[in-house]
Motif scaffolding. Structure first.
Motif, PDB file in Angstrom:
ATOM      1  N   HIS A  18     -18.080 -32.416  11.709  1.00  0.00           N
ATOM      2  CA  HIS A  18     -17.460 -32.419  13.045  1.00  0.00           C
ATOM      3  C   HIS A  18     -17.717 -33.742  13.775  1.00  0.00           C
ATOM      4  O   HIS A  18     -16.842 -34.241  14.482  1.00  0.00           O
ATOM      5  N   GLU A  21     -15.330 -36.222  12.238  1.00  0.00           N
ATOM      6  CA  GLU A  21     -13.959 -35.858  12.597  1.00  0.00           C
ATOM      7  C   GLU A  21     -13.653 -36.185  14.057  1.00  0.00           C
ATOM      8  O   GLU A  21     -12.633 -36.809  14.371  1.00  0.00           O
ATOM      9  N   GLN A  22     -14.540 -35.780  14.964  1.00  0.00           N
ATOM     10  CA  GLN A  22     -14.298 -36.003  16.392  1.00  0.00           C
ATOM     11  C   GLN A  22     -14.411 -37.487  16.762  1.00  0.00           C
ATOM     12  O   GLN A  22     -13.648 -37.972  17.593  1.00  0.00           O
ATOM     13  N   SER A  23     -15.344 -38.189  16.156  1.00  0.00           N
ATOM     14  CA  SER A  23     -15.461 -39.635  16.414  1.00  0.00           C
ATOM     15  C   SER A  23     -14.208 -40.365  15.956  1.00  0.00           C
ATOM     16  O   SER A  23     -13.706 -41.250  16.646  1.00  0.00           O
ATOM     17  N   ARG A  25     -11.151 -39.020  15.589  1.00  0.00           N
ATOM     18  CA  ARG A  25     -10.039 -38.627  16.443  1.00  0.00           C
ATOM     19  C   ARG A  25     -10.081 -39.351  17.784  1.00  0.00           C
ATOM     20  O   ARG A  25      -9.076 -39.839  18.275  1.00  0.00           O
ATOM     21  N   ALA A  26     -11.265 -39.434  18.384  1.00  0.00           N
ATOM     22  CA  ALA A  26     -11.414 -40.044  19.702  1.00  0.00           C
ATOM     23  C   ALA A  26     -11.472 -41.572  19.633  1.00  0.00           C
ATOM     24  O   ALA A  26     -11.366 -42.239  20.647  1.00  0.00           O
ATOM     25  N   LEU A  68     -22.681 -35.677  20.647  1.00  0.00           N
ATOM     26  CA  LEU A  68     -21.634 -35.126  19.793  1.00  0.00           C
ATOM     27  C   LEU A  68     -22.210 -34.133  18.775  1.00  0.00           C
ATOM     28  O   LEU A  68     -21.561 -33.147  18.422  1.00  0.00           O
ATOM     29  N   ALA A  72     -20.908 -30.264  18.446  1.00  0.00           N
ATOM     30  CA  ALA A  72     -20.537 -29.684  17.151  1.00  0.00           C
ATOM     31  C   ALA A  72     -21.322 -28.400  16.890  1.00  0.00           C
ATOM     32  O   ALA A  72     -20.767 -27.407  16.404  1.00  0.00           O
ATOM     33  N   ARG A  82     -12.595 -24.213  19.523  1.00  0.00           N
ATOM     34  CA  ARG A  82     -12.078 -25.424  18.880  1.00  0.00           C
ATOM     35  C   ARG A  82     -11.307 -26.322  19.852  1.00  0.00           C
ATOM     36  O   ARG A  82     -11.495 -27.544  19.831  1.00  0.00           O
ATOM     37  N   LEU A  85     -13.854 -28.323  21.730  1.00  0.00           N
ATOM     38  CA  LEU A  85     -14.432 -29.374  20.891  1.00  0.00           C
ATOM     39  C   LEU A  85     -13.439 -30.520  20.709  1.00  0.00           C
ATOM     40  O   LEU A  85     -13.813 -31.690  20.791  1.00  0.00           O
ATOM     41  N   ASP A  86     -12.180 -30.180  20.499  1.00  0.00           N
ATOM     42  CA  ASP A  86     -11.150 -31.203  20.292  1.00  0.00           C
ATOM     43  C   ASP A  86     -10.847 -32.003  21.555  1.00  0.00           C
ATOM     44  O   ASP A  86     -10.156 -33.013  21.496  1.00  0.00           O
ATOM     45  N   TYR A  88     -13.105 -33.585  23.173  1.00  0.00           N
ATOM     46  CA  TYR A  88     -14.139 -34.623  23.242  1.00  0.00           C
ATOM     47  C   TYR A  88     -13.508 -35.983  23.569  1.00  0.00           C
ATOM     48  O   TYR A  88     -12.571 -36.416  22.913  1.00  0.00           O
TER      49      TYR A  88
END
Length: 127
Positions: A18, A21-23, A25-26, A68, A72, A82, A85-86, A88
């Motif tokens: 996560h 993935e989030q890093s 995406r952002a 982060l 997660a 979710r 979380l998305d 972020y």
């Protein structure tokens, strides 16, 4: 790797996925800090911290750039969904990359505990 395979991974590894993935995406995140604390957060969330609601044990993350990993873990343990979380590092989100001045929050928390203790309402869980 399928969603089924990911669900079978240990909590620390799911947290790491996560984080990445989030890093990605952002296009932002303190990846090294978050990855370095993933196992610690996993152990805390998997059973060291006890209780629910107002009676739960508290955890103060002193390593703010690792937030982060905490987000997660909150997702993995069902405390946030979710879509949250998305969110972020998006406009208007509650999940920012810098959760504020940790020293200031810690000082305010300690002040609150001292006030409660003086009023005879202190419980160890408030820390």
């Amino acid at each position: 790797m399928t969603a089924l395979d990911i669900a079978d991974l240990p909590l620390g590894q799911r947290i790491r996925l996560h984080i990445l993935e989030q890093s990605h995406r952002a296009r932002f995140g303190h990846i090294g800090s978050a990855l370095s604390i993933a196992d610690v957060i996993a152990v805390l969330c998997a059973g060291v911290l006890r209780g629910e609601g107002a009676d739960r044990e508290r955890f103060i993350l002193p390593k703010g750039h690792a937030v982060l990993a905490l987000y997660a873990a909150l997702y993995e343990t069902g405390r946030i969904d979710r879509p949250t979380l998305d969110s972020y590092c998006t406009d208007g989100t509650a999940l920012g990359a810098h959760p504020g001045d940790v020293r200031k929050r810690l000082a305010l928390r300690l002040l609150r505990v001292l006030e409660q203790r003086a009023a005879g309402r202190h419980r160890d869980q408030d820390l």
